[in-house]
Design a protein around this motif. Structure first.
Motif, PDB file in Angstrom:
ATOM      1  N   SER A   1       0.699  -1.168   0.057  1.00 15.88           N
ATOM      2  CA  SER A   1       0.033  -0.068  -0.019  1.00 15.88           C
ATOM      3  C   SER A   1       0.791   1.070  -0.004  1.00 15.88           C
ATOM      4  O   SER A   1       0.599   2.166  -0.569  1.00 15.88           O
ATOM      5  CB  SER A   1      -0.880  -0.021   1.194  1.00 15.88           C
ATOM      6  N   LEU A   2       1.924   1.256   0.734  1.00 14.03           N
ATOM      7  CA  LEU A   2       2.622   2.415   0.921  1.00 14.03           C
ATOM      8  C   LEU A   2       3.570   2.627  -0.185  1.00 14.03           C
ATOM      9  O   LEU A   2       3.633   3.814  -0.688  1.00 14.03           O
ATOM     10  CB  LEU A   2       3.576   2.129   2.287  1.00 14.03           C
ATOM     11  N   TYR A   3       3.888   1.499  -1.157  1.00 11.14           N
ATOM     12  CA  TYR A   3       4.637   1.704  -2.356  1.00 11.14           C
ATOM     13  C   TYR A   3       3.675   2.125  -3.317  1.00 11.14           C
ATOM     14  O   TYR A   3       3.966   3.286  -4.126  1.00 11.14           O
ATOM     15  CB  TYR A   3       4.989   0.415  -2.775  1.00 11.14           C
ATOM     16  N   ARG A   4       2.568   1.724  -3.484  1.00 10.65           N
ATOM     17  CA  ARG A   4       1.624   2.331  -4.461  1.00 10.65           C
ATOM     18  C   ARG A   4       1.335   3.769  -4.343  1.00 10.65           C
ATOM     19  O   ARG A   4       1.119   4.666  -5.066  1.00 10.65           O
ATOM     20  CB  ARG A   4       0.258   1.363  -4.419  1.00 10.65           C
ATOM     21  N   LYS A   5       1.178   4.168  -2.964  1.00 12.99           N
ATOM     22  CA  LYS A   5       0.882   5.409  -2.736  1.00 12.99           C
ATOM     23  C   LYS A   5       2.163   6.351  -3.026  1.00 12.99           C
ATOM     24  O   LYS A   5       2.087   7.404  -3.875  1.00 12.99           O
ATOM     25  CB  LYS A   5       0.778   5.799  -1.137  1.00 12.99           C
ATOM     26  N   ALA A   6       3.387   6.055  -2.519  1.00 16.63           N
ATOM     27  CA  ALA A   6       4.499   6.756  -2.876  1.00 16.63           C
ATOM     28  C   ALA A   6       4.927   6.846  -4.486  1.00 16.63           C
ATOM     29  O   ALA A   6       5.252   7.981  -4.868  1.00 16.63           O
ATOM     30  CB  ALA A   6       5.798   6.280  -2.114  1.00 16.63           C
ATOM     31  N   VAL A   7       4.889   5.848  -5.097  1.00 19.64           N
ATOM     32  CA  VAL A   7       5.430   5.609  -6.343  1.00 19.64           C
ATOM     33  C   VAL A   7       4.478   5.733  -7.583  1.00 19.64           C
ATOM     34  O   VAL A   7       4.864   6.373  -8.516  1.00 19.64           O
ATOM     35  CB  VAL A   7       6.389   4.233  -6.406  1.00 19.64           C
ATOM     36  N   HIS A   8       3.295   5.340  -7.167  1.00 22.85           N
ATOM     37  CA  HIS A   8       2.160   5.445  -8.394  1.00 22.85           C
ATOM     38  C   HIS A   8       1.130   6.555  -8.201  1.00 22.85           C
ATOM     39  O   HIS A   8       0.112   6.775  -8.750  1.00 22.85           O
ATOM     40  CB  HIS A   8       1.479   4.121  -8.634  1.00 22.85           C
ATOM     41  N   GLY A   9       1.382   7.151  -6.770  1.00 21.19           N
ATOM     42  CA  GLY A   9       0.161   8.249  -6.684  1.00 21.19           C
ATOM     43  C   GLY A   9      -1.081   7.662  -6.341  1.00 21.19           C
ATOM     44  O   GLY A   9      -1.934   8.633  -6.462  1.00 21.19           O
ATOM     45  N   VAL A  10      -1.169   6.460  -5.974  1.00 17.97           N
ATOM     46  CA  VAL A  10      -2.714   6.004  -5.483  1.00 17.97           C
ATOM     47  C   VAL A  10      -2.905   6.596  -4.341  1.00 17.97           C
ATOM     48  O   VAL A  10      -2.323   5.946  -3.173  1.00 17.97           O
ATOM     49  CB  VAL A  10      -2.659   4.445  -5.777  1.00 17.97           C
ATOM     50  N   ALA A  11      -4.164   7.357  -4.236  1.00 18.16           N
ATOM     51  CA  ALA A  11      -4.463   7.894  -2.920  1.00 18.16           C
ATOM     52  C   ALA A  11      -4.749   6.756  -1.859  1.00 18.16           C
ATOM     53  O   ALA A  11      -4.333   6.788  -0.632  1.00 18.16           O
ATOM     54  CB  ALA A  11      -5.324   8.962  -3.093  1.00 18.16           C
ATOM     55  N   LYS A  12      -5.604   5.736  -2.220  1.00 17.13           N
ATOM     56  CA  LYS A  12      -6.021   5.013  -1.427  1.00 17.13           C
ATOM     57  C   LYS A  12      -6.165   3.547  -1.894  1.00 17.13           C
ATOM     58  O   LYS A  12      -7.266   3.170  -2.609  1.00 17.13           O
ATOM     59  CB  LYS A  12      -7.744   5.343  -0.925  1.00 17.13           C
ATOM     60  N   PRO A  13      -4.828   3.060  -2.055  1.00 18.08           N
ATOM     61  CA  PRO A  13      -4.638   1.600  -2.798  1.00 18.08           C
ATOM     62  C   PRO A  13      -5.682   0.550  -2.384  1.00 18.08           C
ATOM     63  O   PRO A  13      -5.855   0.437  -0.991  1.00 18.08           O
ATOM     64  CB  PRO A  13      -3.281   1.241  -2.645  1.00 18.08           C
ATOM     65  N   ARG A  14      -6.546  -0.128  -3.157  1.00 15.60           N
ATOM     66  CA  ARG A  14      -7.340  -1.114  -2.685  1.00 15.60           C
ATOM     67  C   ARG A  14      -6.676  -2.451  -2.636  1.00 15.60           C
ATOM     68  O   ARG A  14      -5.650  -2.803  -3.582  1.00 15.60           O
ATOM     69  CB  ARG A  14      -8.473  -1.499  -3.692  1.00 15.60           C
TER      70      ARG A  14
END
Lengths: 332, 332
Positions: free
Chosen positions: A159-172
Motif C-alpha cells: 500500500s505504501l509503495y503504491r501511494k509513494a511511487v504511483h500516487g494512488v491515494a487509497k490503494p485497494r
C-alpha cells in the motif's frame, strides 16, 4: 538523493545500463547516480560525464546462473554486492540492479539487511491488467511459505509503495483467494483475512485468480508459491494463445491480409499484457531501497527504474514502512 | 453394471439429463441406468422406456445455492443424496451428478464414504492443453490444504484413473511447482517430491505453471488451493484475451471481414481451451465411484459422462485404488 546502479546486471549490461544511467543523470540533475562495476569498461561506454554521475569500481560480476547466496558470499567485489554495500553504509540511498533476482534478494537480506520488525522482505512486481495499469503483487517469489502476519506486512508495504511511487491515494488491497466470501480459502488466507480487515489499509476482500486481470485491486497479497503459480499461469496462457494466433495469421495469403487489419489493435493489447512493460519490482522490507529491473532491460527501462526509485525516495518510502511497522509493534 | 444418475442436477436438468440417460441406455444395453428424481417429472420426459432404464423416486432437489453439508444432511430425499445412497447400499456401482459441486463432495464423504486408507478424496477434472488432450489435475478444490502424503495419494489415484478411463499406459505424473529442479518449492512440494519419486507411478518431476498448457504430463498433482489458482488464472486469462479479440473483430467493416477469415481456426482453438469440452471430473478416494459432470452439461455431455463411468467400472478403478493404497499401508 543518491542512487547506485549495478552496471553489470541484466541481459544488455553493461551497455544499456550505462546509457540509461547517463540519460537519467542528465534528466535529473538533483540526483547523484553511482555506476558500480569495472571502471575502465564503464568509462569506455560513457561519451560524456555529467557532474552528478560517478563510477564506483567493482571487479567481479554475479552471473545469471550463479547460486544466489554463494555468489553474494563469495563475490564480495561484485558490482551487485558493492552497490548493496553503498546502501548499507549510507553512501547511497537506493540501489538498482537488473541482474540475477535470487542474488539480488540475497544481497538485500545479507548486505543491506532486513528492516527491524519485518519478518520477510517481499519482491513486488506489477502484474499486468486489462486496463493497462497493473496490480502490485507481493510476494512474488522471495519467500515460498508465508504466515498470516507476513501477508499483513506485505499488504502494508504494498500500500505504501503504491501511494509513494504511483500516487494512488487509497490503494485497494485484495487477498488472492479461491472465492470472494470471507470464510473461503486455505488455513493461511482464512487466518490472514481478519488481520487485513483490521489493518490501516483499504482492504477490499478476497480476489479470485480469474479476476486479477480485471484490476479489481491495486495491491494483491499472496504467498510466494501461489504468486508464482498465478503469474506463470497468466504468462503461459497469454504466450500460448498469442503463439497460436501468430500461426493462424500466417496460414495463408488471405489470413495474412486479415492479420494486417487486426494487428495494430492486438499489438497494443499484447503490450498491455507484457509484464516487462510494467517497470521493475521493489524488494520491500529492507533497511534501504533495493529495486529489481527486468533482466531484459534496455536503456529506457533503466532510466524508468531511476524514475521509480526517485519517487520512492522523495516520499521516504523506507521511512514510512518502518514507522508503520514500528507503530504496530508498539500497539501490540 | 449399474449407474445412478441424479436427474435434477445441472443447469439443464431434468430435461438434458433424462435425454442423455436415455441415449446412454440405448447405446449400452449391458448397463443399467437408474434415473433418480421425481418420478412423474422424469416419466413425462421419457418418450420410451428401455428395459435397462429405471426410475428411483426422490422428492427433493439440492439447489446450486444450497450450503453443501447442510443440504446433504437435511435433504435426505434429494435426488443427489438418494443416488449416493444407492451406491453406498450397493444398489448401484457408480453415480453421476451435474449438480452443486460442494454438495456432491459432501455426498461422497458423508453418504458414499471415504475409502479406507485415503485421508482426503480429491476432485480431478481435466485441465485443457494445447494438444487438445488435457491433463488430469488433482486436487481441484475438494481440500484447500494438503499434506505430502495427500499429494502422494492424489498421484496414485490420478495415475490409475488415466490408465482405466483414458487408456494411458504409463501416465506421466508431474508436481505443480515454481521450478523444475527437485529442491524448488514450498515446504509441501519439497516434502512431497521424494515421496513421489519412490511411488509406483511414472513421476516426471516438477512442472511449472507456464508449461501446464504444453501437456508435459498426464496427471498434475497440487493442493486444492493452488489448483484453483492455476485453473482460474488459466480460464481468466483465456477468457479476457478472447473477449478482447471479439472486440477487435467487430471494430469496423474491414475487421469483420478479417475476422471471418480467421474465425474457423480460432474457434477450434478456443474449443480446445474450454474445460467444459473435457468431460466430467471423478471424485477419487471414495468407497464407490462418484462422477461430477459440468453444471452446463447437455444431453451429449451426460451420455459422455456415462461412457467415462463405464470405462472406470470396467477397469475396476475403485478396486485398483483400494488395492494400491492397502498394499502401501502394508508396506509401511
Amino acid at each position: 538523493m543518491r542512487i547506485a546502479i549495478d552496471a553489470m546486471g541484466g541481459d544488455h549490461a553493461p551497455k544499456a545500463v550505462v546509457e540509461g544511467a547517463l540519460a537519467a543523470a542528465k534528466e535529473w540533475p538533483d540526483t547523484s547516480i553511482i555506476l558500480v562495476g569495472p571502471e575502465d569498461t564503464i568509462r569506455s561506454l560513457l561519451p560524456e560525464m555529467p557532474s552528478n554521475l560517478s563510477i564506483r569500481h567493482a571487479s567481479e560480476v554475479v552471473e545469471a546462473e550463479d547460486e544466489p547466496v554463494k555468489a553474494v558470499r563469495r563475490k564480495k567485489d561484485s558490482s551487485m554486492v558493492v552497490a548493496g554495500r553503498l546502501v548499507k553504509e549510507n553512501e547511497a540511498d537506493a540501489m538498482i540492479s537488473a541482474g540475477n533476482t535470487g542474488a539480488l534478494m540475497a544481497t538485500g537480506l545479507l548486505i543491506v539487511g532486513r528492516m527491524e520488525g519485518i519478518e520477510r522482505p517481499a519482491l513486488a512486481p506489477m502484474i499486468p491488467t486489462l486496463d493497462g495499469k497493473g496490480v502490485l503483487a507481493l510476494d512474488l517469489g522471495a519467500n515460498m511459505d508465508a504466515t498470516p502476519e507476513n501477508l499483513l506486512q506485505y499488504a502494508i508495504m504494498g500500500s505504501l509503495y503504491r501511494k509513494a511511487v504511483h500516487g494512488v491515494a487509497k490503494p485497494r488491497v485484495g487477498l488472492l483467494n479461491v472465492g470472494t466470501e470471507a470464510a473461503k480459502g486455505n488455513e493461511l488466507t482464512k487466518a490472514a483475512y481478519p488481520l487485513l480487515e483490521n489493518a490501516p489499509i483499504h482492504f477490499v476482500g478476497n480476489v479470485e485468480a480469474r479476476d486479477v486481470l480485471r484490476a479489481d485491486c491495486d495491491v494483491l497479497v499472496c504467498d510466494g508459491f501461489v504468486g508464482n503459480i498465478l503469474l506463470k499461469s497468466l504468462e503461459g496462457t497469454a504466450g500460448a494463445i498469442f503463439s497460436v494466433l501468430k500461426e493462424e495469421f500466417t496460414k495463408s495469403f488471405l489470413s495474412k491480409l486479415a492479420a494486417a487489419v487486426l494487428k495494430p489493435g492486438l499489438s497494443s493489447f499484447k503490450k498491455k499484457l507484457d509484464y516487462k512493460e510494467h517497470g521493475g519490482a521493489p524488494l520491500l522490507g529492507l533497511k534501504g531501497l533495493v529495486m529489481k529491473s527486468h533482466g531484459s532491460s534496455d536503456a529506457l527501462a533503466v532510466k524508468n527504474g531511476v524514475r521509480q526509485t526517485r519517487l520512492a525516495l522523495e516520499h521516504n518510502l523506507v521511512g514510512a514502512i518502518s514507522a508503520e511497522i514500528a507503530s504496530r509493534k508498539g500497539a501490540e
